[in-house]
Design a protein around this motif. Structure first.
Motif, PDB file in Angstrom:
ATOM      1  N   PHE A   1       0.889  -1.050  -0.115  1.00  0.00           N
ATOM      2  CA  PHE A   1      -0.009  -0.098   0.030  1.00  0.00           C
ATOM      3  C   PHE A   1       0.850   1.225   0.037  1.00  0.00           C
ATOM      4  O   PHE A   1       0.677   2.132  -0.591  1.00  0.00           O
ATOM      5  N   ILE A   2       1.916   1.372   0.771  1.00  0.00           N
ATOM      6  CA  ILE A   2       2.811   2.595   0.928  1.00  0.00           C
ATOM      7  C   ILE A   2       3.289   2.540  -0.413  1.00  0.00           C
ATOM      8  O   ILE A   2       3.501   3.738  -1.046  1.00  0.00           O
ATOM      9  N   ALA A   3       3.883   1.401  -1.020  1.00  0.00           N
ATOM     10  CA  ALA A   3       4.648   1.707  -2.452  1.00  0.00           C
ATOM     11  C   ALA A   3       3.726   2.439  -3.390  1.00  0.00           C
ATOM     12  O   ALA A   3       4.107   2.989  -4.185  1.00  0.00           O
ATOM     13  N   PHE A   4       2.540   1.761  -3.584  1.00  0.00           N
ATOM     14  CA  PHE A   4       1.420   2.333  -4.510  1.00  0.00           C
ATOM     15  C   PHE A   4       1.142   3.828  -4.106  1.00  0.00           C
ATOM     16  O   PHE A   4       1.113   4.656  -5.139  1.00  0.00           O
ATOM     17  N   ALA A   5       0.915   4.099  -2.882  1.00  0.00           N
ATOM     18  CA  ALA A   5       0.567   5.587  -2.408  1.00  0.00           C
ATOM     19  C   ALA A   5       1.686   6.322  -2.779  1.00  0.00           C
ATOM     20  O   ALA A   5       1.423   7.674  -3.252  1.00  0.00           O
ATOM     21  N   ARG A   6       2.908   5.953  -2.642  1.00  0.00           N
ATOM     22  CA  ARG A   6       4.065   7.149  -2.761  1.00  0.00           C
ATOM     23  C   ARG A   6       4.175   7.181  -4.425  1.00  0.00           C
ATOM     24  O   ARG A   6       4.764   8.421  -4.866  1.00  0.00           O
ATOM     25  N   GLY A   7       4.127   6.223  -5.070  1.00  0.00           N
ATOM     26  CA  GLY A   7       3.941   6.410  -6.659  1.00  0.00           C
ATOM     27  C   GLY A   7       5.599   6.571  -7.039  1.00  0.00           C
ATOM     28  O   GLY A   7       5.722   6.867  -8.429  1.00  0.00           O
ATOM     29  N   ARG A   8       6.585   6.347  -6.535  1.00  0.00           N
ATOM     30  CA  ARG A   8       7.935   6.370  -6.836  1.00  0.00           C
ATOM     31  C   ARG A   8       8.188   5.125  -7.818  1.00  0.00           C
ATOM     32  O   ARG A   8       9.310   5.323  -8.594  1.00  0.00           O
ATOM     33  N   ILE A   9       7.637   3.815  -7.506  1.00  0.00           N
ATOM     34  CA  ILE A   9       8.031   2.688  -8.328  1.00  0.00           C
ATOM     35  C   ILE A   9       6.491   2.461  -9.052  1.00  0.00           C
ATOM     36  O   ILE A   9       5.623   2.720  -8.683  1.00  0.00           O
ATOM     37  N   ALA A  10       6.835   2.041 -10.443  1.00  0.00           N
ATOM     38  CA  ALA A  10       5.688   1.747 -11.231  1.00  0.00           C
ATOM     39  C   ALA A  10       4.969   0.810 -10.708  1.00  0.00           C
ATOM     40  O   ALA A  10       5.274  -0.175  -9.841  1.00  0.00           O
ATOM     41  N   THR A  11       3.626   0.780 -10.799  1.00  0.00           N
ATOM     42  CA  THR A  11       2.443   0.067 -10.331  1.00  0.00           C
ATOM     43  C   THR A  11       2.683  -1.462 -10.831  1.00  0.00           C
ATOM     44  O   THR A  11       2.626  -2.340  -9.800  1.00  0.00           O
ATOM     45  N   GLU A  12       3.005  -1.600 -12.157  1.00  0.00           N
ATOM     46  CA  GLU A  12       3.279  -3.234 -12.449  1.00  0.00           C
ATOM     47  C   GLU A  12       4.525  -3.778 -11.731  1.00  0.00           C
ATOM     48  O   GLU A  12       4.754  -4.925 -11.297  1.00  0.00           O
ATOM     49  N   ILE A  13       5.688  -3.036 -11.277  1.00  0.00           N
ATOM     50  CA  ILE A  13       6.650  -3.399 -10.553  1.00  0.00           C
ATOM     51  C   ILE A  13       6.397  -4.043  -9.285  1.00  0.00           C
ATOM     52  O   ILE A  13       6.824  -4.779  -8.835  1.00  0.00           O
ATOM     53  N   VAL A  14       5.773  -2.920  -8.815  1.00  0.00           N
ATOM     54  CA  VAL A  14       5.119  -3.236  -7.107  1.00  0.00           C
ATOM     55  C   VAL A  14       4.225  -4.770  -7.170  1.00  0.00           C
ATOM     56  O   VAL A  14       4.547  -5.488  -6.409  1.00  0.00           O
ATOM     57  N   SER A  15       3.484  -4.697  -8.041  1.00  0.00           N
ATOM     58  CA  SER A  15       2.654  -5.829  -8.293  1.00  0.00           C
ATOM     59  C   SER A  15       3.530  -7.270  -8.634  1.00  0.00           C
ATOM     60  O   SER A  15       3.259  -8.294  -7.655  1.00  0.00           O
ATOM     61  N   LEU A  16       4.254  -6.931  -9.417  1.00  0.00           N
ATOM     62  CA  LEU A  16       5.157  -8.242  -9.458  1.00  0.00           C
ATOM     63  C   LEU A  16       5.955  -8.557  -8.324  1.00  0.00           C
ATOM     64  O   LEU A  16       6.161  -9.898  -7.976  1.00  0.00           O
ATOM     65  N   VAL A  17       6.756  -7.516  -7.776  1.00  0.00           N
ATOM     66  CA  VAL A  17       7.528  -8.013  -6.510  1.00  0.00           C
ATOM     67  C   VAL A  17       6.531  -8.353  -5.484  1.00  0.00           C
ATOM     68  O   VAL A  17       7.282  -9.187  -4.838  1.00  0.00           O
ATOM     69  N   THR A  18       5.318  -7.971  -5.361  1.00  0.00           N
ATOM     70  CA  THR A  18       4.582  -8.422  -4.319  1.00  0.00           C
ATOM     71  C   THR A  18       4.202 -10.035  -4.552  1.00  0.00           C
ATOM     72  O   THR A  18       4.428 -10.788  -3.558  1.00  0.00           O
ATOM     73  N   ILE A  19       3.984 -10.397  -5.749  1.00  0.00           N
ATOM     74  CA  ILE A  19       3.873 -11.895  -6.342  1.00  0.00           C
ATOM     75  C   ILE A  19       5.065 -12.688  -6.057  1.00  0.00           C
ATOM     76  O   ILE A  19       5.200 -13.612  -5.325  1.00  0.00           O
TER      77      ILE A  19
END
Length: 599
Positions: free
Chosen positions: A23-41
């Motif tokens: 959630f924090i990574a999404f909210a800050r927006g410094r890393i692309a959404t797709e990168i955060v999603s893939l890292v989470t998986i």
């Protein structure tokens, strides 16, 4: 209620920490959404591989981590994207767009209000996702026609769809899930409209915010991502059987779209096979051709283009191409260049930055081309690429497919059939959408080799990650532990606060896990709280149902949130900024109404 949950299991703790980090990574927006999603998986996969859940093996953990890619929700979203593309490329929604455009032309605020009310009413009886898929291309089309930017309308529209969807038991599949679980636990079955008045009151309270405030809180992404609105000089060609014969350009002014103009004398009488110099944006030229039943390209060239497209099984596209200094076209006119006969493409118009004082004196066919001029070219993509390579032209961004209007009725029928059969419960929306997508391919409404344009990789990995994190929260015990913590403190609160707390707890689960997880966990908790505190079960079950629908604050909360993300070019923070106030407003109103009606 004397039970006090202890320290959560380490799997539950890890799930909560990972969810918070995502959630924090999404909210800050410094890393692309797709990168955060893939890292989470990947983190879920690695964590469950080395530290499996109790009673599970390493392979089961991997299956959980990657389960989102085969989940019905993801299949549904992709299939609906394909059907939505079918509606767009066949022009099936153009009549609706033009009708709504008339309302928007009268007044943008009136247009917005009518659109929000329409979305609410439709989603009461039809699943939220198909309703949004039907309306999404319409609003994108309205933005292109000069209405409010899509980035300012799509989040309010989506919120209106979600509010309408919570008003009946058949509005969403989540509503049916909550009502079914509650009935299994012993509550009297709810009828379709049992709680509709409660939602109607909350909708009236929220409507001014959706209508007047939310658009002001959203960015205008239209100018940043839309092609420059270049004005092209063109020739309007009148056939010998045209209804325009005998009239003058002045007689036609009231019928013309914005951005289109006749060059030269407005009192020249139109005759059979007239060639009238005109100018306009690409969209304006397209609309004028449709309204006046005329052409901006020779008939023989259009026939050749359509024949080539059928032979190649490809789409006809319109592309903007810049003339470079090395091009052989420099100094030539379009007729003298011979591009139509040589390459099988049609140059519909020419944009010249500095035409000087002679603007309007020369017809399109007399304009000598210069470096930097932009040509509006129509044809199959293969021929356009050959033209660009041979004559040293630069293909600009913004390839637009010419609608296959002969398939418009077919694509509309497929979409209507899918929505209708799913809404009456004949089969799940996932099956209806998949069958609809297959029919779109089978009938040629959507070309299979163009399906990549309908799908968003960003949305696909985001859906997969949200499904995986939702399952982890549920199966790790994190949801149950959070529910226990909530139950412990509710005995000290008044009824309205208890209802609000249950609703906000489920809302939190919905916005960071999934509707199904929130419904599955929240409904039994509501029964337990009602039993231990001696409260009626209906308002607490409805608090769970409403909480499952208050999914406005994050793009991962519901699939419709993700469907609009690409079209609106939204960031995670856009959902937070507009969604959190709406959640607070709706939760407060709904809690008070539940107490008023049931306690």
């Amino acid at each position: 209620m004397g039970y006090m949950p202890g320290i959560p299991p380490y799997h539950a703790l890890g799930a909560m920490v990972l969810t918070l980090a995502m959630f924090i990574a999404f909210a800050r927006g410094r890393i692309a959404t797709e990168i955060v999603s893939l890292v989470t998986i990947v983190l879920i996969a690695l964590g469950l591989f080395f530290f499996p859940l109790e009673g599970q093996g390493q392979t089961q953990g991997l299956a959980l981590a990657f389960s989102g890619f085969g989940h019905p929700a993801l299949i549904t979203i992709c299939a609906l994207m394909v059907m939505g593309r079918g509606l767009v490329v066949t022009g099936a929604l153009e009549p609706a767009t033009r009708l709504l455009a008339q309302v928007w032309k009268l007044n943008k605020h009136l247009g917005m209000l009518v659109s929000l009310l329409l979305a609410m009413v439709l989603s009461m009886m039809v699943n939220d996702t198909p309703v949004l898929v039907l309306l999404l291309p319409v609003f994108v089309g309205l933005a292109e026609r000069g209405a409010m930017a899509a980035s300012k309308t799509l989040i309010p529209l989506n919120a209106a769809v979600l509010i309408g969807g919570m008003a009946t038991t058949i509005g969403t599949s989540t509503n049916l899930l909550v009502v079914s679980i509650a009935a299994d636990l012993g509550m009297e079955p709810m009828r379709v409209f049992d709680y509709t008045p409660i939602v109607a009151v909350a909708a009236l309270v929220a409507l001014p915010y959706l209508w007047l405030v939310m658009p002001r809180l959203l960015p205008d992404n239209g100018q940043a991502f839309t092609r420059a609105m270049r004005t092209f000089s063109a020739t309007l060609r009148i056939d010998d059987d045209s209804e325009l014969i005998g009239q003058t350009p002045r007689d036609l002014l009231e019928r013309l779209p914005e951005g289109f103009a006749f060059e030269g004398s407005l009192d020249r009488q139109i005759t059979a096979n007239s060639r009238l110099p005109v100018s306009g944006t690409h969209k304006a030229l397209e609309d004028a051709v449709r309204i006046l039943k005329a052409r901006v390209a020779p008939a023989w060239v259009v026939e050749r283009i359509n024949a080539a497209a059928r032979t190649q099984a490809s789409d006809v596209v319109v592309v903007e191409m810049a003339v470079t200094a090395e091009s052989r076209l420099v100094g030539l006119t379009i007729p003298s260049s011979g591009v139509a006969g040589q390459f099988g493409v049609a140059v519909l118009g020419i944009h010249q930055l500095n035409r000087g004082p002679d603007r309007g004196r020369h017809e399109y066919s007399e304009l000598q081309l210069k470096p930097g001029d932009v040509l509006l070219v129509m044809g199959p993509m293969a021929e356009i690429e050959e033209f660009a390579e041979s004559d040293r032209l630069l293909v600009l961004e913004g390839v637009v497919e010419v609608p296959r209007r002969s398939k418009a009725l077919m694509s509309a029928a497929i979409m209507f059939g899918s929505v209708a059969t799913a809404s009456i419960g004949l089969w799940p929306i996932a099956i209806a959408a998949l069958v609809g997508a297959i029919l779109m391919f089978a009938t040629g409404c959507v070309k299979f080799d163009r399906v990549g344009r309908a799908l968003s990789a960003n949305v696909i990995v985001l859906v997969a990650a949200s499904i995986a994190i939702g399952r982890l929260i549920l199966e790790s015990g994190a949801a149950a532990w959070l529910g226990g913590v909530l139950s412990t403190g509710l005995q000290f609160l008044p009824p309205a606060m208890i209802v609000a707390a249950v609703m906000l707890f489920v809302t939190l689960l919905t916005n960071f896990a999934s509707n199904a997880a929130a419904a599955t966990v929240g409904t039994p908790i509501a029964f337990s709280i009602a039993e231990k505190l001696g409260l009626p079960v209906e308002p607490l079950v409805l608090a769970v149902l409403f909480g499952c629908n208050l999914c406005y604050a994050t793009p991962i909360a519901y699939q419709t949130n993700m469907l609009i993300m690409e079209e609106g070019r939204y960031r995670f923070s856009d959902y937070l900024r507009t969604g959190v106030p709406l959640v607070v407003l709706m939760a407060t109103t709904l809690s008070l109404m539940l107490v008023f009606f049931y306690m």
